[in-house]
Design a protein around this motif. Structure first.
Motif, PDB file in Angstrom:
ATOM      1  N   ASP A 124      47.727  56.419  50.063  1.00  0.00           N
ATOM      2  CA  ASP A 124      49.130  56.289  49.668  1.00  0.00           C
ATOM      3  C   ASP A 124      49.439  54.932  49.036  1.00  0.00           C
ATOM      4  O   ASP A 124      50.550  54.707  48.573  1.00  0.00           O
ATOM      5  CB  ASP A 124      50.050  56.484  50.884  1.00  0.00           C
ATOM      6  N   ILE A 125      48.496  54.011  49.026  1.00  0.00           N
ATOM      7  CA  ILE A 125      48.742  52.694  48.434  1.00  0.00           C
ATOM      8  C   ILE A 125      48.801  52.831  46.919  1.00  0.00           C
ATOM      9  O   ILE A 125      47.843  53.275  46.295  1.00  0.00           O
ATOM     10  CB  ILE A 125      47.638  51.691  48.825  1.00  0.00           C
ATOM     11  N   LYS A 126      49.920  52.459  46.348  1.00  0.00           N
ATOM     12  CA  LYS A 126      50.116  52.594  44.909  1.00  0.00           C
ATOM     13  C   LYS A 126      50.457  51.238  44.296  1.00  0.00           C
ATOM     14  O   LYS A 126      51.199  50.457  44.888  1.00  0.00           O
ATOM     15  CB  LYS A 126      51.249  53.583  44.605  1.00  0.00           C
ATOM     16  N   GLN A 127      49.938  50.999  43.112  1.00  0.00           N
ATOM     17  CA  GLN A 127      50.285  49.785  42.382  1.00  0.00           C
ATOM     18  C   GLN A 127      51.679  49.950  41.791  1.00  0.00           C
ATOM     19  O   GLN A 127      51.970  50.941  41.126  1.00  0.00           O
ATOM     20  CB  GLN A 127      49.268  49.514  41.271  1.00  0.00           C
ATOM     21  N   GLU A 128      52.543  48.975  42.060  1.00  0.00           N
ATOM     22  CA  GLU A 128      53.910  49.034  41.555  1.00  0.00           C
ATOM     23  C   GLU A 128      53.920  48.888  40.031  1.00  0.00           C
ATOM     24  O   GLU A 128      52.996  48.309  39.453  1.00  0.00           O
ATOM     25  CB  GLU A 128      54.760  47.933  42.188  1.00  0.00           C
ATOM     26  N   PRO A 129      54.967  49.398  39.369  1.00  0.00           N
ATOM     27  CA  PRO A 129      55.018  49.352  37.897  1.00  0.00           C
ATOM     28  C   PRO A 129      54.807  47.960  37.306  1.00  0.00           C
ATOM     29  O   PRO A 129      54.150  47.811  36.282  1.00  0.00           O
ATOM     30  CB  PRO A 129      56.424  49.883  37.590  1.00  0.00           C
ATOM     31  N   ASP A 130      55.374  46.933  37.952  1.00  0.00           N
ATOM     32  CA  ASP A 130      55.263  45.572  37.418  1.00  0.00           C
ATOM     33  C   ASP A 130      54.338  44.693  38.258  1.00  0.00           C
ATOM     34  O   ASP A 130      54.346  43.473  38.121  1.00  0.00           O
ATOM     35  CB  ASP A 130      56.648  44.915  37.340  1.00  0.00           C
ATOM     36  N   GLU A 131      53.561  45.311  39.128  1.00  0.00           N
ATOM     37  CA  GLU A 131      52.702  44.540  40.032  1.00  0.00           C
ATOM     38  C   GLU A 131      51.407  44.124  39.336  1.00  0.00           C
ATOM     39  O   GLU A 131      50.664  44.968  38.833  1.00  0.00           O
ATOM     40  CB  GLU A 131      52.366  45.370  41.273  1.00  0.00           C
ATOM     41  N   PRO A 132      51.110  42.816  39.275  1.00  0.00           N
ATOM     42  CA  PRO A 132      49.869  42.357  38.652  1.00  0.00           C
ATOM     43  C   PRO A 132      48.648  42.913  39.384  1.00  0.00           C
ATOM     44  O   PRO A 132      48.693  43.156  40.595  1.00  0.00           O
ATOM     45  CB  PRO A 132      49.944  40.830  38.787  1.00  0.00           C
ATOM     46  N   LEU A 133      47.569  43.110  38.649  1.00  0.00           N
ATOM     47  CA  LEU A 133      46.344  43.636  39.241  1.00  0.00           C
ATOM     48  C   LEU A 133      45.868  42.755  40.387  1.00  0.00           C
ATOM     49  O   LEU A 133      45.440  43.247  41.436  1.00  0.00           O
ATOM     50  CB  LEU A 133      45.257  43.742  38.163  1.00  0.00           C
ATOM     51  N   LYS A 134      45.970  41.451  40.198  1.00  0.00           N
ATOM     52  CA  LYS A 134      45.521  40.503  41.217  1.00  0.00           C
ATOM     53  C   LYS A 134      46.266  40.710  42.532  1.00  0.00           C
ATOM     54  O   LYS A 134      45.681  40.650  43.613  1.00  0.00           O
ATOM     55  CB  LYS A 134      45.734  39.076  40.704  1.00  0.00           C
ATOM     56  N   VAL A 135      47.552  40.972  42.438  1.00  0.00           N
ATOM     57  CA  VAL A 135      48.369  41.177  43.634  1.00  0.00           C
ATOM     58  C   VAL A 135      48.018  42.506  44.301  1.00  0.00           C
ATOM     59  O   VAL A 135      47.915  42.603  45.528  1.00  0.00           O
ATOM     60  CB  VAL A 135      49.870  41.137  43.272  1.00  0.00           C
ATOM     61  N   PHE A 136      47.828  43.545  43.484  1.00  0.00           N
ATOM     62  CA  PHE A 136      47.471  44.856  44.024  1.00  0.00           C
ATOM     63  C   PHE A 136      46.127  44.811  44.740  1.00  0.00           C
ATOM     64  O   PHE A 136      45.961  45.384  45.828  1.00  0.00           O
ATOM     65  CB  PHE A 136      47.434  45.889  42.902  1.00  0.00           C
ATOM     66  N   VAL A 137      45.157  44.121  44.160  1.00  0.00           N
ATOM     67  CA  VAL A 137      43.838  44.004  44.782  1.00  0.00           C
ATOM     68  C   VAL A 137      43.950  43.297  46.131  1.00  0.00           C
ATOM     69  O   VAL A 137      43.357  43.725  47.127  1.00  0.00           O
ATOM     70  CB  VAL A 137      42.862  43.242  43.857  1.00  0.00           C
ATOM     71  N   ALA A 138      44.727  42.215  46.168  1.00  0.00           N
ATOM     72  CA  ALA A 138      44.902  41.473  47.421  1.00  0.00           C
ATOM     73  C   ALA A 138      45.575  42.347  48.476  1.00  0.00           C
ATOM     74  O   ALA A 138      45.195  42.333  49.655  1.00  0.00           O
ATOM     75  CB  ALA A 138      45.729  40.214  47.168  1.00  0.00           C
ATOM     76  N   ARG A 139      46.561  43.122  48.060  1.00  0.00           N
ATOM     77  CA  ARG A 139      47.270  44.006  48.996  1.00  0.00           C
ATOM     78  C   ARG A 139      46.340  45.103  49.506  1.00  0.00           C
ATOM     79  O   ARG A 139      46.375  45.471  50.688  1.00  0.00           O
ATOM     80  CB  ARG A 139      48.487  44.606  48.286  1.00  0.00           C
ATOM     81  N   PHE A 140      45.501  45.623  48.621  1.00  0.00           N
ATOM     82  CA  PHE A 140      44.545  46.661  49.004  1.00  0.00           C
ATOM     83  C   PHE A 140      43.555  46.116  50.040  1.00  0.00           C
ATOM     84  O   PHE A 140      43.252  46.779  51.043  1.00  0.00           O
ATOM     85  CB  PHE A 140      43.798  47.155  47.763  1.00  0.00           C
ATOM     86  N   LYS A 141      43.067  44.906  49.809  1.00  0.00           N
ATOM     87  CA  LYS A 141      42.115  44.301  50.743  1.00  0.00           C
ATOM     88  C   LYS A 141      42.747  44.083  52.114  1.00  0.00           C
ATOM     89  O   LYS A 141      42.111  44.293  53.151  1.00  0.00           O
ATOM     90  CB  LYS A 141      41.610  42.968  50.183  1.00  0.00           C
ATOM     91  N   GLU A 142      44.012  43.646  52.112  1.00  0.00           N
ATOM     92  CA  GLU A 142      44.703  43.414  53.380  1.00  0.00           C
ATOM     93  C   GLU A 142      44.829  44.710  54.180  1.00  0.00           C
ATOM     94  O   GLU A 142      44.678  44.726  55.400  1.00  0.00           O
ATOM     95  CB  GLU A 142      46.098  42.842  53.115  1.00  0.00           C
ATOM     96  N   ARG A 143      45.107  45.797  53.478  1.00  0.00           N
ATOM     97  CA  ARG A 143      45.319  47.074  54.158  1.00  0.00           C
ATOM     98  C   ARG A 143      44.039  47.632  54.778  1.00  0.00           C
ATOM     99  O   ARG A 143      44.097  48.339  55.783  1.00  0.00           O
ATOM    100  CB  ARG A 143      45.903  48.095  53.182  1.00  0.00           C
ATOM    101  N   ILE A 144      42.894  47.353  54.184  1.00  0.00           N
ATOM    102  CA  ILE A 144      41.664  47.969  54.693  1.00  0.00           C
ATOM    103  C   ILE A 144      40.952  47.097  55.720  1.00  0.00           C
ATOM    104  O   ILE A 144      39.944  47.509  56.293  1.00  0.00           O
ATOM    105  CB  ILE A 144      40.687  48.313  53.545  1.00  0.00           C
ATOM    106  N   LEU A 145      41.485  45.889  55.964  1.00  0.00           N
ATOM    107  CA  LEU A 145      40.867  45.026  56.966  1.00  0.00           C
ATOM    108  C   LEU A 145      40.934  45.681  58.347  1.00  0.00           C
ATOM    109  O   LEU A 145      41.967  46.188  58.770  1.00  0.00           O
ATOM    110  CB  LEU A 145      41.577  43.667  57.013  1.00  0.00           C
ATOM    111  N   GLY A 146      39.843  45.663  59.060  1.00  0.00           N
ATOM    112  CA  GLY A 146      39.822  46.163  60.426  1.00  0.00           C
ATOM    113  C   GLY A 146      39.734  47.664  60.556  1.00  0.00           C
ATOM    114  O   GLY A 146      39.719  48.190  61.674  1.00  0.00           O
ATOM    115  N   ILE A 147      39.676  48.378  59.455  1.00  0.00           N
ATOM    116  CA  ILE A 147      39.579  49.832  59.522  1.00  0.00           C
ATOM    117  C   ILE A 147      38.120  50.232  59.717  1.00  0.00           C
ATOM    118  O   ILE A 147      37.217  49.631  59.139  1.00  0.00           O
ATOM    119  CB  ILE A 147      40.141  50.476  58.238  1.00  0.00           C
ATOM    120  N   ARG A 148      37.918  51.247  60.508  1.00  0.00           N
ATOM    121  CA  ARG A 148      36.570  51.705  60.814  1.00  0.00           C
ATOM    122  C   ARG A 148      35.779  51.992  59.536  1.00  0.00           C
ATOM    123  O   ARG A 148      36.332  52.436  58.537  1.00  0.00           O
ATOM    124  CB  ARG A 148      36.651  52.967  61.684  1.00  0.00           C
TER     125      ARG A 148
END
Length: 386
Positions: A124-148
């Motif tokens: 469900d993680i989606k890149q926002e219309p005006d969200e820079p790639l760098k920010v989206f990548v960082a957000r994606f990494k944060e979300r997957i931390l600690g997941i099995r």
């Protein structure tokens, strides 16, 4: 009837028009004597939402505040992912605090559930219309931390499914990455190439004006943080005035001073114009994340939406500020005492006798990456061009 409604909407700050709150909440304003509780904690979407709700509600009960105040102050506590979540709420959809709290808890429930269950929500993680790639990548990494542990193919598919349309998505579809590490490396490489292209365009632009002699604010989509101190100075009730801005790096080191002569204006108008000058300057310099500090309580409370903007002039200036706010990835404003804002005050007082609309810049240090702006660029910051 429709004419009256349109007139009212045009006079409202743009961020209120986008608010998810109904009129009962939006039209509520805290008393002028109200002070925001110092024990209010912020929430960035990385901890248990119930803990934040419990602490917030305890503070609200202690201060015996009405429900509309709960809603407005709760928004004030949200930062990072939590603030971005709030901006996605539908317009006119929240009429009670319980609705807001329920939506908040449901959205951040993944912080209370098992890692395996949460993993199924990554899609469900989606890149926002005006969200820079760098920010989206960082957000994606944060979300997957600690997941099995999951296969690289799963994470790659999750990332691609959330990526917005564009050249990078097309490249990934044409040449699928073999591993998650390969995907992250390519994302970083693509971001660097975008940054290089952007810098080259800026260099060309800075060597001269556009064909029609006009200039526009920098629209850099890259993360860059700064602190901005602003202040205005007026000699007498409605005398000669000046605007002063101090730009600092996130570590507190001085970057530059900016000043503008304002001619004859009233008090508080000088404060607004100083803030506008600072925001335009920060954008011109390519900053996308900003923490603003000023000693005007009125400007602070109006920009935050806690106080009503009654004056027509103030309403216009507040609208300008809120339009500029939208150009930043992250915007935060704080109210400080006069002693803590002395540098900006000094800058404002230096130019009260300066010609109306004349802008001065003083760059601290000799960094080749932060050269003084050219005269035509400074002119584009002038309040005379608003």
């Amino acid at each position: 009837m429709s004419t009256s409604s349109n007139s009212e909407n045009n006079s409202m700050p743009s961020f209120l028009l986008k608010s998810p709150f109904t009129s009962k909440i939006s039209n509520y304003y805290l008393p002028c004597t109200f002070k925001i509780p110092k024990d209010l904690k912020t929430y960035d979407g990385t901890t248990d939402p119930d803990d934040h709700l419990h602490l917030f509600e305890c503070i609200m009960r202690i201060h015996s505040l009405p429900e509309p105040a709960w809603c407005k102050l709760f928004r004030f506590t949200l930062i990072g992912d939590a603030a971005r979540w709030f901006e996605t709420l539908p317009h006119d959809s929240i009429s009670t605090y319980s609705q807001l709290a329920k939506s908040f808890e449901i959205h951040f429930i993944f912080l209370k559930i098992s890692p395996m269950t949460y993993a199924s929500m990554i899609m469900d993680i989606k890149q926002e219309p005006d969200e820079p790639l760098k920010v989206f990548v960082a957000r994606f990494k944060e979300r997957i931390l600690g997941i099995r542990k999951r296969t690289d193919g799963y994470w790659i598919a999750s990332f691609i499914s959330g990526l917005r349309s564009g050249s990078f998505l097309r490249d990934l579809m044409d040449r699928p990455p073999s591993t998650l590490e390969d995907l992250m490396d390519r994302a970083e490489s693509f971001d660097r190439s975008l940054q290089l292209t952007f810098n080259m365009k800026n260099a060309k632009r800075d060597r001269g004006q556009s064909d029609d002699g006009s200039s526009s604010l920098s629209d850099s989509p890259y993360e860059s943080d700064c602190i901005l101190e602003f202040d205005g100075a007026v000699k007498g009730n409605r005398g000669l005035a000046g605007a002063g801005v101090v730009l600092l790096d996130v570590d507190g080191s001085l970057v530059s001073f900016v000043r503008e002569g304002l001619g004859s204006v009233s008090k508080q108008v000088d404060e607004y114009k100083a803030l506008i000058l600072g925001l335009k300057y920060a954008l011109k310099r390519g900053f996308s994340r900003i923490h603003v500090q000023g000693d005007s309580k009125l400007v602070y409370m109006q920009v935050c939406g806690f106080w009503r903007v009654k004056s027509h002039d103030m309403s216009y200036l507040c609208n300008v500020v809120n339009d500029l706010k939208e150009k930043f990835i992250s915007f935060k404003i704080s109210h400080v005492d006069r002693e803590s804002n002395s540098r900006a005050d000094d800058q404002a007082n230096m130019v009260v006798y300066l010609r109306n609309g004349e802008v001065q810049e003083e760059v601290i240090g000799d960094s080749p990456d932060f050269e003084p702006l050219q005269e035509w660029q400074l002119e584009s910051l002038s309040s005379a061009n608003q």
